[in-house]
Enzyme design. Structure first.
Site, PDB file in Angstrom:
ATOM      1  N   GLY A 246      -2.047  -9.117  12.603  1.00  0.00           N
ATOM      2  CA  GLY A 246      -2.502  -7.766  12.911  1.00  0.00           C
ATOM      3  C   GLY A 246      -3.302  -7.103  11.820  1.00  0.00           C
ATOM      4  O   GLY A 246      -3.122  -5.916  11.542  1.00  0.00           O
TER       5      GLY A 246
ATOM      6  N   CYS B 195      11.613  17.346 -11.357  1.00  0.00           N
ATOM      7  CA  CYS B 195      11.184  18.106 -12.549  1.00  0.00           C
ATOM      8  C   CYS B 195      10.912  19.571 -12.252  1.00  0.00           C
ATOM      9  O   CYS B 195      10.666  20.372 -13.159  1.00  0.00           O
ATOM     10  CB  CYS B 195       9.939  17.466 -13.178  1.00  0.00           C
ATOM     11  SG  CYS B 195       8.436  17.640 -12.195  1.00  0.00           S
TER      12      CYS B 195
ATOM     13  N   HIS C  64       0.825  -1.216   0.000  1.00  0.00           N
ATOM     14  CA  HIS C  64       0.000   0.000   0.000  1.00  0.00           C
ATOM     15  C   HIS C  64       0.855   1.260   0.000  1.00  0.00           C
ATOM     16  O   HIS C  64       0.357   2.346   0.320  1.00  0.00           O
ATOM     17  CB  HIS C  64      -0.943   0.007   1.212  1.00  0.00           C
ATOM     18  CG  HIS C  64      -2.028  -1.030   1.111  1.00  0.00           C
ATOM     19  ND1 HIS C  64      -2.773  -1.434   2.195  1.00  0.00           N
ATOM     20  CD2 HIS C  64      -2.481  -1.761   0.062  1.00  0.00           C
ATOM     21  CE1 HIS C  64      -3.640  -2.358   1.808  1.00  0.00           C
ATOM     22  NE2 HIS C  64      -3.472  -2.578   0.514  1.00  0.00           N
TER      23      HIS C  64
HETATM   24  C1  BV8 Z   1      -8.047  -2.205  -5.457  1.00  0.00           C
HETATM   25  C2  BV8 Z   1      -3.169   3.228   2.453  1.00  0.00           C
HETATM   26  C3  BV8 Z   1      -8.447  -2.616  -7.725  1.00  0.00           C
HETATM   27  C4  BV8 Z   1      -3.960   4.410   2.877  1.00  0.00           C
HETATM   28  C5  BV8 Z   1      -4.870   1.538   2.387  1.00  0.00           C
HETATM   29  C6  BV8 Z   1     -16.193  -4.338  -2.000  1.00  0.00           C
HETATM   30  C7  BV8 Z   1     -15.746  -5.625  -1.761  1.00  0.00           C
HETATM   31  C8  BV8 Z   1     -14.415  -5.955  -1.891  1.00  0.00           C
HETATM   32  C9  BV8 Z   1     -13.478  -4.988  -2.246  1.00  0.00           C
HETATM   33  C10 BV8 Z   1     -13.908  -3.725  -2.457  1.00  0.00           C
HETATM   34  C11 BV8 Z   1     -15.255  -3.382  -2.348  1.00  0.00           C
HETATM   35  N1  BV8 Z   1     -15.364  -2.069  -2.616  1.00  0.00           N
HETATM   36  C12 BV8 Z   1     -14.129  -1.560  -2.904  1.00  0.00           C
HETATM   37  C13 BV8 Z   1     -13.253  -2.557  -2.814  1.00  0.00           C
HETATM   38  C14 BV8 Z   1     -11.806  -2.489  -3.054  1.00  0.00           C
HETATM   39  C15 BV8 Z   1     -11.096  -1.805  -1.898  1.00  0.00           C
HETATM   40  C16 BV8 Z   1     -11.481  -2.426  -0.576  1.00  0.00           C
HETATM   41  O1  BV8 Z   1     -10.988  -3.479  -0.204  1.00  0.00           O
HETATM   42  N2  BV8 Z   1     -12.359  -1.735   0.173  1.00  0.00           N
HETATM   43  C17 BV8 Z   1     -12.761  -2.265   1.458  1.00  0.00           C
HETATM   44  C18 BV8 Z   1     -12.932  -1.126   2.450  1.00  0.00           C
HETATM   45  C19 BV8 Z   1     -14.062  -3.040   1.265  1.00  0.00           C
HETATM   46  N3  BV8 Z   1      -9.683  -2.032  -2.129  1.00  0.00           N
HETATM   47  C20 BV8 Z   1      -9.009  -1.185  -2.907  1.00  0.00           C
HETATM   48  O2  BV8 Z   1      -9.470  -0.167  -3.391  1.00  0.00           O
HETATM   49  C21 BV8 Z   1      -7.570  -1.589  -3.194  1.00  0.00           C
HETATM   50  N4  BV8 Z   1      -7.353  -1.486  -4.601  1.00  0.00           N
HETATM   51  O3  BV8 Z   1      -8.911  -2.994  -5.140  1.00  0.00           O
HETATM   52  O4  BV8 Z   1      -7.704  -1.936  -6.729  1.00  0.00           O
HETATM   53  C22 BV8 Z   1      -7.965  -2.152  -9.014  1.00  0.00           C
HETATM   54  C23 BV8 Z   1      -7.975  -3.058 -10.032  1.00  0.00           C
HETATM   55  C24 BV8 Z   1      -7.535  -2.647 -11.262  1.00  0.00           C
HETATM   56  C25 BV8 Z   1      -7.080  -1.355 -11.431  1.00  0.00           C
HETATM   57  C26 BV8 Z   1      -7.063  -0.453 -10.381  1.00  0.00           C
HETATM   58  C27 BV8 Z   1      -7.512  -0.851  -9.155  1.00  0.00           C
HETATM   59  C28 BV8 Z   1      -6.583  -0.668  -2.523  1.00  0.00           C
HETATM   60  C29 BV8 Z   1      -6.717  -0.805  -1.026  1.00  0.00           C
HETATM   61  C30 BV8 Z   1      -5.601  -0.017  -0.360  1.00  0.00           C
HETATM   62  C31 BV8 Z   1      -6.184   1.152   0.390  1.00  0.00           C
HETATM   63  N5  BV8 Z   1      -5.119   1.788   1.144  1.00  0.00           N
HETATM   64  N6  BV8 Z   1      -3.834   2.077   3.005  1.00  0.00           N
HETATM   65  C32 BV8 Z   1      -3.576   4.827   4.257  1.00  0.00           C
HETATM   66  O5  BV8 Z   1      -2.877   4.078   4.973  1.00  0.00           O
HETATM   67  O6  BV8 Z   1      -3.996   5.938   4.631  1.00  0.00           O
HETATM   68  S1  BV8 Z   1      -5.862   0.459   3.237  1.00  0.00           S
HETATM   69  C33 BV8 Z   1      -5.648   0.580   4.901  1.00  0.00           C
HETATM   70  O7  BV8 Z   1      -6.414  -0.518   5.452  1.00  0.00           O
HETATM   71  C34 BV8 Z   1      -4.246   0.350   5.442  1.00  0.00           C
HETATM   72  O8  BV8 Z   1      -3.288  -0.004   4.478  1.00  0.00           O
HETATM   73  C35 BV8 Z   1      -4.464  -0.812   6.395  1.00  0.00           C
HETATM   74  O9  BV8 Z   1      -3.341  -1.562   6.569  1.00  0.00           O
HETATM   75  C36 BV8 Z   1      -5.477  -1.541   5.639  1.00  0.00           C
HETATM   76  C37 BV8 Z   1      -6.148  -2.682   6.286  1.00  0.00           C
HETATM   77  O10 BV8 Z   1      -6.412  -2.354   7.614  1.00  0.00           O
HETATM   78  P1  BV8 Z   1      -5.657  -3.236   8.714  1.00  0.00           P
HETATM   79  O11 BV8 Z   1      -4.191  -3.135   8.481  1.00  0.00           O
HETATM   80  O12 BV8 Z   1      -6.244  -4.586   8.736  1.00  0.00           O
HETATM   81  O13 BV8 Z   1      -5.965  -2.419  10.019  1.00  0.00           O
HETATM   82  P2  BV8 Z   1      -7.292  -2.526  10.904  1.00  0.00           P
HETATM   83  O14 BV8 Z   1      -7.279  -1.411  11.870  1.00  0.00           O
HETATM   84  O15 BV8 Z   1      -8.474  -2.721  10.009  1.00  0.00           O
HETATM   85  O16 BV8 Z   1      -7.094  -3.907  11.692  1.00  0.00           O
HETATM   86  C38 BV8 Z   1      -6.078  -3.996  12.660  1.00  0.00           C
HETATM   87  C39 BV8 Z   1      -6.190  -5.395  13.240  1.00  0.00           C
HETATM   88  O17 BV8 Z   1      -5.122  -5.577  14.170  1.00  0.00           O
HETATM   89  C40 BV8 Z   1      -7.483  -5.624  13.985  1.00  0.00           C
HETATM   90  O18 BV8 Z   1      -8.014  -6.890  13.611  1.00  0.00           O
HETATM   91  C41 BV8 Z   1      -7.062  -5.634  15.468  1.00  0.00           C
HETATM   92  O19 BV8 Z   1      -7.817  -6.567  16.215  1.00  0.00           O
HETATM   93  C42 BV8 Z   1      -5.635  -6.093  15.377  1.00  0.00           C
HETATM   94  N7  BV8 Z   1      -4.774  -5.581  16.438  1.00  0.00           N
HETATM   95  C43 BV8 Z   1      -4.850  -4.366  17.061  1.00  0.00           C
HETATM   96  N8  BV8 Z   1      -3.862  -4.287  17.962  1.00  0.00           N
HETATM   97  C44 BV8 Z   1      -3.155  -5.441  17.910  1.00  0.00           C
HETATM   98  C45 BV8 Z   1      -3.721  -6.268  16.929  1.00  0.00           C
HETATM   99  N9  BV8 Z   1      -3.248  -7.490  16.648  1.00  0.00           N
HETATM  100  C46 BV8 Z   1      -2.165  -7.908  17.340  1.00  0.00           C
HETATM  101  N10 BV8 Z   1      -1.557  -7.169  18.285  1.00  0.00           N
HETATM  102  C47 BV8 Z   1      -2.025  -5.937  18.595  1.00  0.00           C
HETATM  103  N11 BV8 Z   1      -1.407  -5.216  19.550  1.00  0.00           N
END
Ligand code: BV8
Length: 240
Positions: A181, A144, A114
């Site tokens: 995570g 540039c 990402h």
């Molecule tokens: C793409 C950068 C296609 C930004 C990020 C409907 C269904 C399926 C998919 C989609 C849909 N609608 C849209 C989509 C696609 C979309 C998507 O998945 N949306 C989701 C919301 C449904 N995906 C995209 O758009 C991706 N691109 O599909 O492109 C394409 C094809 C052809 C041509 C062009 C394009 C791009 C996705 C990337 C987005 N960017 N990050 C930023 O950082 O600001 S995503 C963002 O979420 C971060 O990267 C983050 O890492 C990621 C996932 O979140 P997590 O890392 O899991 O973090 P979260 O808080 O959710 O969870 C933390 C976990 O840790 C928890 O479970 C918690 O319990 C646990 N935890 C907490 N503390 C601890 C722990 N575990 C252990 N120890 C601890 N101490």
């Protein structure tokens, strides 16, 4: 040429998410005090949001980039870096995280799917540059010279993640897939376990069950700084 699978040296793919950096003090995305509680993803992490209000989006990433100066890798990042250094078999660490804690811990076989907070990309000349300071629409591109074209080198929603070919090849070859995570809500990262289950052993290390927990052969729940060093010790014990 089919690779002889060596059961003592499985080919490993590790996927990490924001949870591995939580104990270093970086907010996650969906936990109660997570980043998205204050901002909605579609408001900030999309090309449309950036086109609509670049100052708001630059401000969001400038604050997160500045926060990196005050945090350090934790025991989970360091354990993965030790595995990277000592595992003689195939290994790829794929992170969804845009922080640089895996890099600073020393992981080398690492892919930021990402993007990276500490990089900027010029939309005019396509240069990708290491970047520490704040970014704004007035910042000129060092390559540039034009202003207004620099953006965080981050993959926003609707944009293609980085390194998908390399990730696909590693998943095709992996015998062990470890997810650490991540809530399993963002695609395509959330689909990796479904791609490998049945032919690779799949393990989830997370504070609580993720959306994809049922797809894993094994799930260990608890803080990453406890679970990851323990798993790394188990793996390294296998390779002497
Ligand atoms: C793409 C950068 C296609 C930004 C990020 C409907 C269904 C399926 C998919 C989609 C849909 N609608 C849209 C989509 C696609 C979309 C998507 O998945 N949306 C989701 C919301 C449904 N995906 C995209 O758009 C991706 N691109 O599909 O492109 C394409 C094809 C052809 C041509 C062009 C394009 C791009 C996705 C990337 C987005 N960017 N990050 C930023 O950082 O600001 S995503 C963002 O979420 C971060 O990267 C983050 O890492 C990621 C996932 O979140 P997590 O890392 O899991 O973090 P979260 O808080 O959710 O969870 C933390 C976990 O840790 C928890 O479970 C918690 O319990 C646990 N935890 C907490 N503390 C601890 C722990 N575990 C252990 N120890 C601890 N101490």
């Amino acid at each position: 040429m089919p690779r002889p699978a060596d059961p003592a040296l499985p080919a490993i793919v590790i996927l990490t998410g924001a949870g591995i950096s939580q104990e270093s003090g970086l907010a996650t995305f969906r936990d109660p005090d997570g980043l998205w509680q204050r901002h909605r993803p579609e408001e900030l992490a999309t090309p449309e949001a950036f086109a609509r209000d670049p100052a708001l989006v630059h401000g969001f990433y400038n604050a997160r980039r500045a926060q990196l100066r005050g945090v350090s890798p934790n025991a989970a990042h360091l354990a993965l870096a030790e595995l990277d250094a000592r595992w003689p078999g195939e290994l790829l660490l794929v992170t969804q995280n845009v922080d640089d804690l895996h890099d600073r811990a020393g992981s080398k076989r690492l892919l930021h799917m990402h993007g990276a907070l500490r990089e900027a990309r010029c939309t005019r000349c396509a240069a990708v540059l290491p970047w520490e300071e704040d970014l704004s629409t007035a910042t000129p591109c060092p390559r540039c010279g034009t202003a207004g074209g620099l953006r965080p080198n981050i993959v926003w929603f609707g944009e293609m993640p980085v390194g998908m070919d390399r990730i696909g090849r590693a998943l095709d070859r992996c015998d062990l897939f470890v997810s650490i995570g991540t809530s399993g809500l963002v695609y395509p990262a959330a689909s990796f376990v479904a791609e490998v289950r049945g032919r690779a052993r799949t393990v989830e290390l997370n504070l609580e069950p993720s959306a994809g927990s049922a797809l894993f052969d094994e799930a260990r729940h608890g803080p990453a700084t406890a679970l990851v060093p323990a798993l790394v010790a188990e793996l390294l014990a296998r390779c002497g």
